[in-house]
Scaffold this active site. Structure first.
Site, PDB file in Angstrom:
ATOM      1  CD  GLU A 127       0.434  -1.639   7.780  1.00 36.13           C
ATOM      2  OE1 GLU A 127       0.051  -0.850   8.677  1.00 36.13           O
ATOM      3  OE2 GLU A 127       0.986  -1.257   6.735  1.00 36.13           O
TER       4      GLU A 127
ATOM      5  CE  LYS B 172       3.034  -5.987   3.790  1.00 35.12           C
ATOM      6  NZ  LYS B 172       2.551  -4.902   4.666  1.00 35.12           N
TER       7      LYS B 172
ATOM      8  CG  ASP C 147      -0.402  -0.012   2.505  1.00 34.00           C
ATOM      9  OD1 ASP C 147       0.838  -0.076   2.606  1.00 34.00           O
ATOM     10  OD2 ASP C 147      -1.158   0.043   3.500  1.00 34.00           O
TER      11      ASP C 147
ATOM     12  CD  GLU D 278       7.592  -0.344   7.715  1.00 33.59           C
ATOM     13  OE1 GLU D 278       6.672  -1.072   7.306  1.00 33.59           O
ATOM     14  OE2 GLU D 278       7.781   0.826   7.322  1.00 33.59           O
TER      15      GLU D 278
HETATM   16  O1  KIV Z   1       3.482  -1.063   1.644  1.00 29.63           O
HETATM   17  C1  KIV Z   1       4.628  -1.533   1.600  1.00 29.63           C
HETATM   18  O2  KIV Z   1       5.386  -1.307   0.643  1.00 29.63           O
HETATM   19  C2  KIV Z   1       5.055  -2.374   2.716  1.00 29.63           C
HETATM   20  C3  KIV Z   1       6.495  -2.774   2.779  1.00 29.63           C
HETATM   21  C4  KIV Z   1       7.366  -1.642   3.068  1.00 29.63           C
HETATM   22  C5  KIV Z   1       6.703  -3.914   3.712  1.00 29.63           C
HETATM   23  O3  KIV Z   1       4.262  -2.712   3.541  1.00 29.63           O
END
Ligand code: KIV
Length: 297
Positions: free
Chosen positions: A130, A128, A59, A198
């Site tokens: 968070e 993915k 994102d 991160e």
């Molecule tokens: O949105 C993204 O690019 C990410 C990465 C930095 C892990 O979540």
């Protein structure tokens, strides 16, 4: 220079599509996992050809592709469109799509529906999300239970950065580092196949990584994780100014891109573009007939 196409053909021939078992095996064998973001057909094709194991339609697209001030703004529809375009370029790497803010938090049902759209409509292999709180753990369990693999993400979670006090490193006290570790273990127990760390101290990430069975992919988490991820546009230097702290800029493409477009503009303005090389021809007899036809109208 002349061997580049051959090297590329050899790399492609030797590559099997990345799968979850192969990714897990990489961790067991201590082989570093390479993950990078991509957001459209050409960038997907390029990072796949370069040999990335995992491609993330992050994102981060909100900021680096769409020009929004933060990642929370990007919509599900926008992420679906970017993921579908990237899918068309990625052949061997595992393709993961970021669930955008607002597309999974409200309920397990919403999370499953959003994840399914990424798989069915955009061709993602996995999603993915968070966070490692109770709500996010429930969403991970629900999505995994529906048959879609999930990658977790702890430490700095940009979608909720305001609640974390801004985009700053996490886990910098013993108590907070232990909390990151607890979240990571819980994300693993919820069924995630891998996790992003991160912006946490390198020593903390290095101590936590071997305690987890699933691969840990770091960004701003030092060299002790099982793999690394970078945002493509940071690596390629497409922006003015310095790349963010966790990123390494491998090339500065912004200046040559501006120079190329400026040269095109100058050539159009002074008549040097296009030349005969860029033009199509017509048989002289057909041209003659065409011109006669024009006269008669
Ligand atoms: O949105 C993204 O690019 C990410 C990465 C930095 C892990 O979540």
């Amino acid at each position: 220079m002349s061997s580049t196409p051959k090297i590329r053909a050899d790399v492609e021939a030797a590559r099997l599509p990345m799968t979850l078992p192969r990714l897990a095996e990489k961790k067991r064998q201590g082989e570093a996992i390479v993950m990078v973001t991509a957001y459209d057909f050409p960038s997907g094709e390029i990072v796949d050809a370069a040999g990335a194991d995992v491609v993330l339609v992050g994102d981060s697209a909100a900021e680096v592709v769409l020009g929004y001030p933060s990642t929370v703004v990007v919509s599900l529809e926008e992420m679906l469109m970017l993921t579908a375009a990237t899918r068309r370029g990625v052949r061997s790497a595992l393709l993961i799509a970021d669930l955008p803010f607002g597309s999974y938090e409200a309920s397990d049902e919403l999370a499953i529906t959003s994840a399914q759209r990424f798989v069915k409509e955009a061709g993602a292999d996995a999603v993915k999300l968070e966070g490692g709180g109770e709500a996010q753990l429930s969403r991970i369990r629900a999505i995994v239970g529906s048959g879609i693999p999930v990658m977790g993400h702890v430490g700095l979670t940009p979608q909720t950065a305001t609640a974390l006090g801004g985009r700053r490193a996490q886990g910098r006290t013993a108590e907070r580092a232990l909390a990151v570790g607890e979240q990571a273990r819980a994300v693993q127990a919820a069924g995630a196949f891998a996790i992003v760390f991160e912006a946490i101290p390198a020593a903390v990430a290095a101590d936590l990584t071997p305690l987890l069975d699933i691969p840990v992919i770091g960004i701003g988490a030092g060299g002790g994780t099982d793999g690394q991820v970078l945002v493509l546009h940071d690596m390629l230097g497409i922006y003015p100014g310095r790349a963010p702290r966790p990123a390494k800029q491998y090339i500065e493409l912004r200046s040559p891109m501006i120079a190329a477009v400026s040269q095109y503009a100058a050539e159009v303005r002074d008549g040097r573009f296009p030349t005969a090389e860029q033009a199509f021809s017509i048989d002289p007899a057909e041209l003659q007939a065409f011109r006669e036809g024009l006269q008669q109208r």
